[in-house]
Design an enzyme around this catalytic site. Structure first.
Site, PDB file in Angstrom:
ATOM      1  N   GLU A 165     -42.424 -28.762  20.434  1.00 22.59           N
ATOM      2  CA  GLU A 165     -43.691 -29.497  20.379  1.00 22.59           C
ATOM      3  C   GLU A 165     -44.050 -30.199  21.676  1.00 22.59           C
ATOM      4  OE1 GLU A 165     -43.405 -31.968  16.886  1.00 22.59           O
ATOM      5  OE2 GLU A 165     -42.954 -30.260  15.596  1.00 22.59           O
ATOM      6  N   ASN A 208     -40.668 -23.854  20.451  1.00 20.29           N
ATOM      7  CA  ASN A 208     -41.108 -23.987  19.061  1.00 20.29           C
ATOM      8  C   ASN A 208     -42.267 -24.984  18.974  1.00 20.29           C
ATOM      9  OD1 ASN A 208     -40.487 -23.434  16.207  1.00 20.29           O
ATOM     10  ND2 ASN A 208     -39.883 -25.592  16.072  1.00 20.29           N
ATOM     11  N   HIS A 245     -46.860 -24.623   9.515  1.00 17.64           N
ATOM     12  CA  HIS A 245     -47.154 -25.637   8.488  1.00 17.64           C
ATOM     13  C   HIS A 245     -48.640 -25.493   8.172  1.00 17.64           C
ATOM     14  CE1 HIS A 245     -43.281 -27.556   8.877  1.00 17.64           C
ATOM     15  NE2 HIS A 245     -43.429 -27.686  10.176  1.00 17.64           N
ATOM     16  N   GLU A 273     -40.913 -22.781  10.361  1.00 16.67           N
ATOM     17  CA  GLU A 273     -40.933 -23.947   9.461  1.00 16.67           C
ATOM     18  C   GLU A 273     -41.985 -23.768   8.376  1.00 16.67           C
ATOM     19  OE1 GLU A 273     -41.248 -27.631  11.663  1.00 16.67           O
ATOM     20  OE2 GLU A 273     -39.893 -26.913  13.240  1.00 16.67           O
ATOM     21  N   ASP A 275     -44.408 -23.725   5.461  1.00 17.91           N
ATOM     22  CA  ASP A 275     -44.775 -24.323   4.175  1.00 17.91           C
ATOM     23  C   ASP A 275     -46.289 -24.308   4.087  1.00 17.91           C
ATOM     24  OD1 ASP A 275     -45.284 -26.470   5.937  1.00 17.91           O
ATOM     25  OD2 ASP A 275     -43.595 -27.650   5.208  1.00 17.91           O
TER      26      ASP A 275
END
Ligand code: 9MR
Length: 672
Positions: A165, A208, A245, A273, A275
């Site tokens: 990030e 990432n 996400h 990651e 979701d």
């Protein structure tokens, strides 16, 4: 195997083909071994060489529902918080690895792969780092942190999120402010990747980030320019992690373009990651399909297991509900990968719920890899009955050694098969295991006690323990599992011998299998807590005629599948040894034939090719190469390998003096 005077090759060969046909029950094997539809996420992803992982929290590993799903469904694990800077180096130079070790050791023991998350991130960063004001200090602190954490897990992590990030949200396409950016400038990312490459050259190094799934977003373009620049200048980078996400709408329409555009730069892409708010079935399926459509999209990780485990618990974004039940999105995800969902009930009760293994096998054999190495006091004729685990970068092999004076055990280790022949042989009669009849070893790590176990036959079923598998002198003196032969064995053994003890555990119980050279496979049970004591309730787990269900049984858990595999050695119509196979959904269940006949064997001379010469016609007592090393005896669902004993087909004479050697089979018809 039986060390006493026993059936020899010639005696077995008097069995005619007609007799054999009558002995062997008809197989259920049907057609070709092509595309297998698995019923779990990991097993299905493995069909295309990908992984399907989950973020895991060390604090939840005591929850059986959680670990049950984790071990059934996922073949990769990302520690959710345990490898972050605030968890690993809370004060300068003081490293804490307990919780990360817990996750890593557990996954490694079960053959699950590991993603490392994350080395350099502006968040979850201890104050002592964010308050550094001197660039040189920060650079050396950052390099030291990367090196120390990567060294700890070297060789165990397939991909590391080296930098997380670092790009700003919004329209700038530039790096976000952080102590790293502010003191070290744009070059901090490059510095981190270079340090990481030196620390663990085998790990894939990933950048990432979130909100880089939409190809049209400025942030995506900023990351893309960085990766392009790194590749052009030779800065080490191997992958881009797209966190994914998502809101309820799921992935942006351009998601596949984004994945393939990064991949075209020469890096892998991974969904790291995942979701999705409210977990809509279509949104999950679209995400998975985008990955499957890009060859370099190597795996998918969901950010938690049950909704209640999620950092977004209020949005129910995951594949399992708070009770651990599969949600509709689970089905759409599995189906999108080509798998077949089973109902919750069938998962635990149907013996055919998972079809992770094919129903026909073909193999290629190595030449002889391991031969006896007699010394002044060990005049060895044959090396037999191997058991093997891969641990700490080495194969550890234990085997029986046969000589005119009887049977004992030997240990060797080596880093790859090309080294097997030159490894030192350590005779275990020099350890507390002692001289005398010890044969047919089986090795595994019993995780609840943090101890290695070597199980072997002595006339009883015996074991020794060792805290360090690589120390041949560390084994304890033999102890017996039973006070005497269980009644049911005594009543059925006839003129056979009680041989080839084999232990495997699920999460509740451990089972001890053994053979009687008289057509019976026995099974006893104890609880995981009581092991190695308390084996009781001995039953006949399988029966057939003497030569059709002879000895040398192996039982394994198939990774990522609701499936156990049983192999038992048989003696064929040609008098040669071979293996038959069965599957079951439970260790205590009944066994369904998989590849179990002479014409469709698990492994027999007729489904093995010998590119370096047909040095054996027997495929006899051995052991599968496992994906982990603990008491669950987990094997991969594909690209199987089997270490076995074979011998010169022309050899004859005293059974104990036959020239057994070890070779390795590698599956050639794997679909993944
Ligand atoms: O899921 C993680 C949660 O338990 C932590 O409290 C949080 C702290 O920042 O980090 C979460 O994981 C994040 C991941 O490390 C990086 N990408 C965003 C994830 C969700 O916030």
């Amino acid at each position: 195997m039986n060390p006493l005077k026993r059936i020899g090759r010639r005696r077995a060969s008097v069995l005619g083909l007609a007799a054999l046909v009558a002995l062997v029950t008809p197989g259920t094997a049907s057609g070709a071994p092509d595309a297998v539809k698995a019923s779990t996420l990991g097993a299905q992803a493995a069909q295309s060489g990908r992984y399907f992982g989950a973020a895991v929290a060390a604090g939840r590993l005591g929850d059986g529902t959680y670990t049950g799903i984790l071990d059934r469904e996922f073949n990769s694990v990302t520690p959710e918080n345990e490898m972050k800077w605030d968890a690993t180096e809370r004060s300068r130079g003081q490293f804490t690895f307990g919780p990360a070790d817990q996750i890593v050791n557990r996954a490694a023991a079960r053959g699950q792969r590991l993603r490392g998350h994350t080395l350099v991130w502006h968040s979850q960063l201890p104050n002592w780092v964010s308050s550094i004001t001197d660039a040189n200090t920060l650079r050396s602190v950052m390099n030291h942190h990367i090196t120390t954490v990567m060294n700890r897990y070297k060789g165990r992590i397939h991909s590391w999120d080296v930098v997380n990030e670092a790009f700003a949200d919004g329209g700038s396409g530039q790096h976000r402010p952080s102590v790293f950016q502010n003191l070290l400038g744009n070059g901090f990312i490059e510095q981190a990747f270079r340090t990481a490459r030196t620390a663990d050259p085998a790990a894939k190094l990933c950048y990432n980030d979130y909100n880089i799934e939409d190809w049209n977003a400025a942030k995506t373009q900023g990351v893309y320019r960085m990766v392009r620049d790194f590749k052009a200048r030779g800065v080490p980078i191997d992958c881009v992690g797209l966190q994914a996400h998502f809101g309820a709408g799921g992935p942006p329409a351009s998601f596949r373009t984004t994945l393939s555009s990064f991949a075209a730069l020469g890096v892998d892409v991974q969904i790291t990651e995942l979701d999705i708010a409210q977990a809509p079935t279509t949104a999950y399926a679209n995400t998975v399909r985008a990955c499957l459509n890009v060859a370099r999209c190597t795996g998918i990780t969901v950010w938690g297991i049950r909704d209640s485990d999620s950092w977004r618990a209020g949005e129910n974004p995951l594949l399992f509900d708070r009770n651990g039940n599969k949600k509709p999105a689970y089905g759409s995800t599995l189906t999108a990968m080509g798998g077949t969902p089973t109902t919750q009930r069938a998962d635990t009760s149907s013996p055919r719920s998972a079809a992770a293994l094919p129903s026909r096998f073909s193999w290629s054999s190595s030449g002889t890899l391991i031969s006896p190495k007699p010394d002044a006091t060990h005049n060895i004729a044959g090396i037999k009955d191997p058991t093997v685990v891969r641990y700490n970068g080495k194969y550890h092999v234990f085997a029986s050694v046969a000589s005119s004076s009887g049977y004992n055990l030997v240990y060797l280790n080596f880093s790859d098969w090309s080294q097997a022949g030159s490894a030192t042989h350590h005779y275990l009669d020099r350890s507390a295991i002692g001289a005398g009849y010890r044969a047919a070893p089986q090795v595994f790590y019993y995780a609840p006690q943090r101890l290695w176990y070597l199980v072997y036959q002595t006339g009883n079923a015996s074991y020794s323990t060792n805290p360090d598998i690589s120390n041949p002198n560390g084994w304890s003196a033999p102890r017996h599992f039973y006070s005497s032969m269980p009644d049911i064995i005594r009543q059925n053994i006839g003129n056979g011998y009680w041989v080839d003890m084999w232990v495997i555990c699920d999460s509740a119980n451990c089972y001890l299998f053994s053979s009687d050279d008289n057509g019976h496979l026995y099974r006893s049970r104890t609880s995981v807590g009581q092991f190695p004591n308390g084996f009781t309730d001995t039953v006949i787990a399988a029966r057939d005629s003497k030569y059709a269900l002879f000895e040398a049984s192996n039982v394994y858990k198939v990774q990522g599948a609701d499936q156990y595999l049983l192999l038992v050695e048989a003696i064929g119509s040609d008098g040669r040894r071979y293996f038959r196979s069965w599957t079951s959904s439970s260790l205590a269940g009944s066994w369904t034939q998989l590849a179990a006949s002479e014409s469709n064997p698990f492994a027999r001379a007729n489904n093995v090719s010998f590119p370096s010469g047909a040095w054996t016609r027997d495929v006899s007592h051995g052991e599968m190469i496992r994906s982990g090393y603990d008491q669950t005896l987990t094997i991969p669902a594909c690209r199987l390998q089997y270490l076995y004993q074979g011998m010169n087909p022309g050899a004859s004479g005293d059974y104990n003096l036959l020239p057994w050697r070890l070779g390795l089979l590698t599956q050639t018809n794997s679909t993944c």
